[in-house]
Enzyme design. Structure first.
Site, PDB file in Angstrom:
ATOM      1  N   ASP A 465      -1.562  -8.961  -3.034  1.00 15.95           N
ATOM      2  CA  ASP A 465      -1.099  -9.024  -4.416  1.00 15.95           C
ATOM      3  C   ASP A 465      -2.293  -9.438  -5.285  1.00 15.95           C
ATOM      4  O   ASP A 465      -3.271  -9.981  -4.773  1.00 15.95           O
ATOM      5  CB  ASP A 465       0.044 -10.039  -4.521  1.00 15.95           C
ATOM      6  CG  ASP A 465       0.636 -10.079  -5.920  1.00 15.95           C
ATOM      7  OD1 ASP A 465       0.763  -9.005  -6.527  1.00 15.95           O
ATOM      8  OD2 ASP A 465       0.965 -11.179  -6.387  1.00 15.95           O
ATOM      9  N   ASP A 664       2.018 -14.340  -2.969  1.00 16.76           N
ATOM     10  CA  ASP A 664       2.419 -15.716  -3.293  1.00 16.76           C
ATOM     11  C   ASP A 664       3.654 -15.805  -4.155  1.00 16.76           C
ATOM     12  O   ASP A 664       4.119 -16.900  -4.467  1.00 16.76           O
ATOM     13  CB  ASP A 664       1.279 -16.444  -4.007  1.00 16.76           C
ATOM     14  CG  ASP A 664       1.082 -15.942  -5.437  1.00 16.76           C
ATOM     15  OD1 ASP A 664       1.452 -14.787  -5.710  1.00 16.76           O
ATOM     16  OD2 ASP A 664       0.561 -16.705  -6.264  1.00 16.76           O
ATOM     17  N   ASP A 668       7.110 -10.990  -3.732  1.00 15.65           N
ATOM     18  CA  ASP A 668       6.433 -10.580  -2.507  1.00 15.65           C
ATOM     19  C   ASP A 668       7.265 -10.839  -1.256  1.00 15.65           C
ATOM     20  O   ASP A 668       6.907 -10.388  -0.163  1.00 15.65           O
ATOM     21  CB  ASP A 668       5.095 -11.334  -2.358  1.00 15.65           C
ATOM     22  CG  ASP A 668       4.119 -11.009  -3.471  1.00 15.65           C
ATOM     23  OD1 ASP A 668       4.096  -9.841  -3.902  1.00 15.65           O
ATOM     24  OD2 ASP A 668       3.397 -11.914  -3.920  1.00 15.65           O
TER      25      ASP A 668
END
Length: 776
Positions: A465, A664, A668
């Site tokens: 990410d 995080d 996700d």
């Protein structure tokens, strides 16, 4: 339409009845019945539970809206095997294939009954093992208890101590071992139950009927027993099981953390303007709800009235709130920042985005079969081989053995099972994982289970990410560009004065940047926030505005002359905002989420390890490509939602890739659960940490490199441990079977068997401790 419960129905016996508005049961409507008044009507209830539910939300039940309610979760909990998801049961139990404890498809919220039971059995087994070891090995520490009380009495004490452990504590092992035989799927439980059972039965005969054994089996004043070996094996296996059950129980924390994002109540707005807090499960489609500043949005809905900014990082992973006004959709679980909103529920219960994310995490957990342990893979061959050797030894002694042939045959078969029962097998994997977990923690890598380690060693594709993983996750002021004769400090002071009244993260970055750069920020008056455009106000008597190009156009200003400079900033991954003062375009301020200092080095190291790195982010394409170009990332997927990340992982895995996902945010969580290895940045959301097999403390992406090195070292160590756990026992099997008896007259003595078991355990522990010094 309201139910008319205030006029009970008349029945033939002269009594009166009413319908319970909560459960629909027919109840007596006498003076002693449970009842409640609402809107001038009387309602009767069958139980205290229904009465309490009604009092929590009387309008909901009195209005008949309860009939429209949808269940948030299935009424019944189903249980499945983590290794064989095709096994589904309506109650807890064990898998008929592998013997593992079944786990709930969705967490039940309570503690695992098997974990509590096994922990209880483990402590009792360990407590009994201590005196048994003292009785049998006290001489090694100059505490010869057996010599003081005599061999026969010592054997009786061992029997009375060991029997409750074998018959009660180890009962689950024997049940699973028996199931493995019935299902023709030999596994670790087969080996353990055969070994423990053989050691115990052999020891009983040796204690109470020592005369049945030939002289070669005598040791000192009697035949050696294996009571302590049987109990120690049971205790060690329980240690491994408790560690495994605790790890498996934590996997449900991810789903519980997701469910906790939704508030427990929602503030319902009635047609007459009355407002009250109703239980979330009573909210149905069409209900109007008020969401106050700081509250979580309870369900998926559309805004009816009010304006506010909503933190949707749960969905997008991006820290910048989204402005919402009438007609805009809002998602359950997101956070209302500053304004009050009235919303109309559109999707509730299992239909909400949050509920669908919960289901995705649960499905990903179930669809990915956990690691088939190396110990079980070896045991699948080792177990039937050992049993076959024991049977052959028995037959050989019966045919060719001296008198009494039966005694020799039984003794040889039992000796084979005892020497082949690897007490170190229970330690081989847990001791390596435990040591590796300690070493990983020192290096900032937290390990949830052995599965994550094994898969991490084979990963060839890493998905990361952007926000919070590659970047800091907190925007900062980067550029202040003056377009006229105004000084940069004055321009920044005006921008910060306008943004002081806003709770937007970009506004916070500008105000913080002004303080850092020493700009003098004065109060602004006539402050106004214009949804989707920017803010305006008066600063020291000067009309000022800050926002995007649409904001400038609304003020009658031409921002096209400065667009090239703004585009250059955007191409560098920054958010550019125009500042107008007294009707003129005065400058540009830019804010960006800084790339982490370690990210460049980390990506380079990952490439050196042969990993392909893909960035998947909810951010826009231009910003994502700018960050990717700076870091040298192989591929970029921008504007992706939670299901898009999970679909990307599924597609890569179908193509044969072994995928790790590092993230995080709450968004996700499904991808972390679906990946072969989920890697959570420790600075992120709790649900991301719980959905991942590995967690990097401090969010340092170099932890991925350290995790891969640790994974390889740990797998190598586990294989070595399994070798040590079996080699001594396997070497002793021919001797135990009596292969050397015709040549040397030697039979395996209990001392040799005990030494082999002890040596294998010592070797396993010593080898596992080497992981404490592995270089990462």
């Amino acid at each position: 339409m309201e139910h008319q419960h205030h006029r009970p129905d008349v029945v033939s016996d002269g009594g009166q009845t009413a319908t319970d508005p909560v459960c629909g049961m027919t109840v007596a409507a006498g003076p002693d019945a449970r009842r409640a008044e609402f809107s001038g009507k009387t309602f009767y209830f069958c139980s205290t539970k229904c009465e309490t539910a009604f009092n929590d939300d009387p309008w909901f039940y009195a209005s008949g809206r309860a009939r429209d309610r949808k269940a948030v979760q299935p009424a019944g909990t189903q249980w499945t095997c983590p290794m064989h998801p095709q096994i589904v049961r309506d109650a807890p139990g064990t898998c008929p294939i592998c013997g593992m404890a079944l786990e709930p498809m969705l967490p039940t919220g309570g503690p695992s009954p098997e974990l509590a039971d096994f922990t209880h059995r483990m402590w009792i087994s360990a407590a009994v093992a201590v005196p048994l070891i003292v009785l049998t090995m006290g001489e090694l520490i100059n505490f010869p208890v057996r010599a003081w009380i005599g061999h026969r009495l010592a054997s009786y004490i061992e029997f009375f101590l060991a029997t409750p452990i074998i018959l009660w504590a180890a009962a689950p092992f024997f049940r699973r071992g028996w199931d493995s035989l019935q299902n023709r799927s030999p596994n670790m439980w087969t080996l353990i139950s055969l070994g423990v059972g053989a050691a115990y039965l052999y020891s009983i005969v040796a204690t109470f009927l020592p005369g049945l054994f030939p002289q070669e089996y005598r040791m000192g004043h009697g035949v050696g027993t294996y009571f302590e070996a049987a109990v120690v094996i049971v205790a060690l296996v329980f240690v491994g099981q408790v560690l495994e059950l605790r790890a498996r129980e934590r996997t449900g924390d991810a789903i519980r953390a997701l469910l906790d994002l939704a508030p427990k109540t929602a503030r319902r707005v009635l047609a007459d303007g009355t407002e009250y807090d109703a239980p979330l499960e009573n909210i149905v489609e069409g209900d109007w709800l008020r969401v106050r500043p700081g509250d979580s949005v309870p369900v998926d809905a559309v805004v009816i009235d009010g304006r506010s900014s909503v933190d949707e990082s749960m969905i997008t992973g991006e820290p910048v709130p989204v402005e919402k006004g009438p007609g805009d959709p809002v998602t359950g679980g997101t956070i209302n920042k500053n304004g009050s909103l009235v919303i109309e529920a559109r999707r509730v219960g299992a239909d909400t985005v949050l509920a669908q994310i919960v289901e995705m995490v649960a499905n990903a957990r179930r669809s990915r079969a956990p690691i088939q342990g190396l110990a079980d893979r070896v045991s699948s061959v080792f177990v039937p081989t050992v049993v076959a050797i024991a049977i052959l030894a028995f037959a050989a002694w019966m045919v060719w053995g001296p008198d009494p042939a039966l005694v020799f045959a039984v003794a040889a078969a039992v000796s084979v099972l005892i020497i082949a029962c690897p007490c170190a097998l229970g330690l081989a994997t847990p001791i390596s994982i435990t040591t590796a977990a300690g070493r990983g923690a020192q290096a900032g890598v937290l390990i949830k289970d052995a599965e994550a380690l094994e898969r991490m060693a084979a990963v060839d594709t890493l998905i990361v990410d952007k926000t919070g993983t590659l970047t800091e996750g907190r925007p900062k002021l980067t550029d202040v560009i003056s377009l006229g004769d105004i000084e940069q400090q004055d321009l920044l002071a005006v921008a910060a004065a306008l943004e002081r009244g806003s709770e937007h993260p970009l506004a916070e970055a500008i105000v913080e940047g002004a303080a850092t750069r020493g700009a003098e920020v004065r109060p602004a008056s006539d402050f106004q926030a214009i949804t989707g455009k920017g803010v305006s106000g008066t600063v020291q008597g000067r009309k000022a505005a800050l926002g995007n190009a649409a904001m400038m156009t609304a003020l009658g200003l031409d921002a096209s002359l400065a667009e090239s400079q703004a585009d250059a900033l955007r191409s560098d991954g920054k958010t550019a905002m125009f500042v107008a003062i007294d009707g003129r375009l005065a400058g540009i301020v830019a804010v960006a989420d800084p790339v982490k200092a370690s990210a460049v080095e980390a990506i380079r190291a990952l490439h050196q390890l042969g990993l392909r790195v893909i960035m998947a982010t909810g951010d826009n394409q231009r910003t994502a490509e700018a960050v990717a170009a700076r870091l040298g990332i192989d591929d970029v997927r921008a504007g992706v939602l939670p299901e898009d990340k999970k679909n990307l992982i599924d597609a890569l895995r179908r193509d044969g890739a072994v995928v790790a996902m590092a993230g995080d945010g709450v968004n996700d969580a499904p991808a972390l659960a679906a990946a072969d290895v989920g890697i959570a940045m420790g600075t992120g959301a709790d649900v991301a940490v719980e959905s991942a097999g590995l967690t990097l403390l401090g969010g340092d992406l170099m932890g991925v490199v350290r995790a891969r090195r640790l994974a390889r070292a740990t797998l190598r160590n586990i294989r070595q441990n399994l070798f040590f756990a079996f080699v001594y026992n396997a070497a002793g099997v021919p001797v135990a079977a009596g292969l050397l008896y015709p040549l040397t007259g030697m039979l395996l003595s209990p001392m040799i068997a005990a030494a082999a078991m002890s040596l294998s355990s010592v070797s396993v522990i010593a080898n596992a401790l080497r992981l404490r010094r592995v270089a990462l």
